[in-house]
Write a protein that holds these residues in place. Structure first.
Motif, short mmCIF file in Angstrom:
data_model
loop_
_atom_site.label_atom_id
_atom_site.label_comp_id
_atom_site.label_asym_id
_atom_site.label_seq_id
_atom_site.Cartn_x
_atom_site.Cartn_y
_atom_site.Cartn_z
N ILE A 177 4.18 -0.80 5.13
CA ILE A 177 3.21 -0.12 6.06
C ILE A 177 3.94 0.93 6.74
CG2 ILE A 177 1.74 -0.35 8.11
CD1 ILE A 177 1.26 -3.35 7.13
N ALA A 178 5.15 0.77 7.12
CA ALA A 178 5.89 2.09 7.96
C ALA A 178 6.09 3.28 7.12
CB ALA A 178 7.40 1.36 8.34
N ARG A 236 0.07 8.82 4.76
CA ARG A 236 -0.80 8.47 3.90
C ARG A 236 -1.83 7.69 4.19
NH1 ARG A 236 2.85 7.77 -1.71
NH2 ARG A 236 4.52 9.39 -1.00
N TYR A 237 -3.01 7.54 3.34
CA TYR A 237 -3.95 6.68 3.66
C TYR A 237 -3.68 5.05 3.84
CZ TYR A 237 -8.47 4.33 3.51
OH TYR A 237 -9.65 3.43 3.74
N LEU A 238 -3.98 4.39 4.70
CA LEU A 238 -3.55 3.24 4.93
C LEU A 238 -4.84 2.23 4.75
CD1 LEU A 238 -1.63 0.76 5.84
CD2 LEU A 238 -1.98 1.12 8.12
N TYR A 239 -4.86 1.40 3.53
CA TYR A 239 -6.04 0.69 3.04
C TYR A 239 -6.09 -0.29 4.22
CZ TYR A 239 -8.87 -1.81 -0.18
OH TYR A 239 -9.92 -2.56 -0.55
N PRO A 240 -7.32 -0.58 4.71
CA PRO A 240 -7.67 -1.56 5.63
C PRO A 240 -7.21 -2.85 5.35
CG PRO A 240 -9.40 0.15 5.74
CD PRO A 240 -8.29 0.12 4.45
N THR A 262 -4.55 -3.78 3.69
CA THR A 262 -3.25 -4.04 3.96
C THR A 262 -3.10 -4.53 5.47
OG1 THR A 262 -2.88 -2.17 2.52
CG2 THR A 262 -1.08 -2.86 3.78
N ILE A 263 -3.77 -3.95 6.40
CA ILE A 263 -3.61 -4.54 7.56
C ILE A 263 -4.08 -5.83 7.70
CG2 ILE A 263 -4.44 -4.05 10.16
CD1 ILE A 263 -4.87 -1.12 9.27
#
Length: 204
Positions: free
Chosen positions: A178-179, A186-190, A192-193
């Motif tokens: 994530i870091a 970049r786009y952080l796919y939800p 992944t959270i």
């Protein structure tokens, strides 16, 4: 040095089958092939360390990047055709398509693959809130395999192998991944959270 795993003759034949098929599938991408085989060996070693089935770990590691041979537009087309959904525009998550797509396609080629293996392949980049030990092994192996560059985050995760629990090792890899996404804007796919939060809550 890790002791060699004692596989049955049948398992050795199946491992040879997937490795030969992968060599053909990734013939135009020799570095991707080297990475895949390195992930397979790393997953096998992690599986032995953390009491996970090494055969399933090695098979999943071998095949995890099966669809990386396909152009991104082809991956998107196949995802739409096969109903592989991400609930966001597929262009936003182009680097993540190959895992779930491969998981949907590989049983057509290898009918003997277990659902556990295809699930681990599907989850190797995104993870999931309910990851199994096999999922975690492949998720971690893809990040710490020795051919991948030695960033501080990756080196930290490598140092935890055999020292931390598999769960805590997986959490460390999720944090590093994530870091990297945040640092490179970049786009952080939800989803992944969701994986990260589930790992944190399970640890607590």
């Amino acid at each position: 040095m890790d002791k060699p795993v004692a596989y049955t003759a049948e398992q050795l034949g199946l491992l040879d089958e997937v490795e030969q098929a992968l060599a053909e599938q990734l013939a135009a991408k020799p570095r991707r092939l080297e990475h895949s085989l390195s992930v397979a060996r790393t997953a096998e070693s992690l599986a032995v360390t953390y009491s996970v089935d090494p055969f399933e770990a090695r098979v999943a590691g071998t095949l995890h990047d099966w669809c990386k041979a396909l152009p991104v537009d082809e991956q998107m087309r196949l995802c739409r055709e096969r109903g592989v959904a991400f609930d966001v525009d597929l262009e936003l998550v182009a680097p993540l398509l190959h895992g779930p797509l491969a998981a949907s396609m590989l049983p057509d080629r290898f009918s003997w693959l277990s659902p556990q293996v295809t699930q681990a392949i599907s989850r190797h980049t995104i993870g999931a809130p309910d990851m199994t030990p096999l999922d975690m092994v492949v998720f971690v192996a893809d990040y710490v395999e020795p051919l991948r560059g030695a960033t501080p985050a990756i080196e930290r995760s490598r140092s935890l192998v055999g020292e931390a629990s598999l769960h805590d090792l997986c959490l460390d890899v999720a944090v590093g991944s994530i870091a990297f996404v945040l640092e490179t804007n970049r786009y952080l796919y939800p989803a992944t959270i969701d994986t990260y939060n589930a790992l944190v809550l399970a640890r607590a």
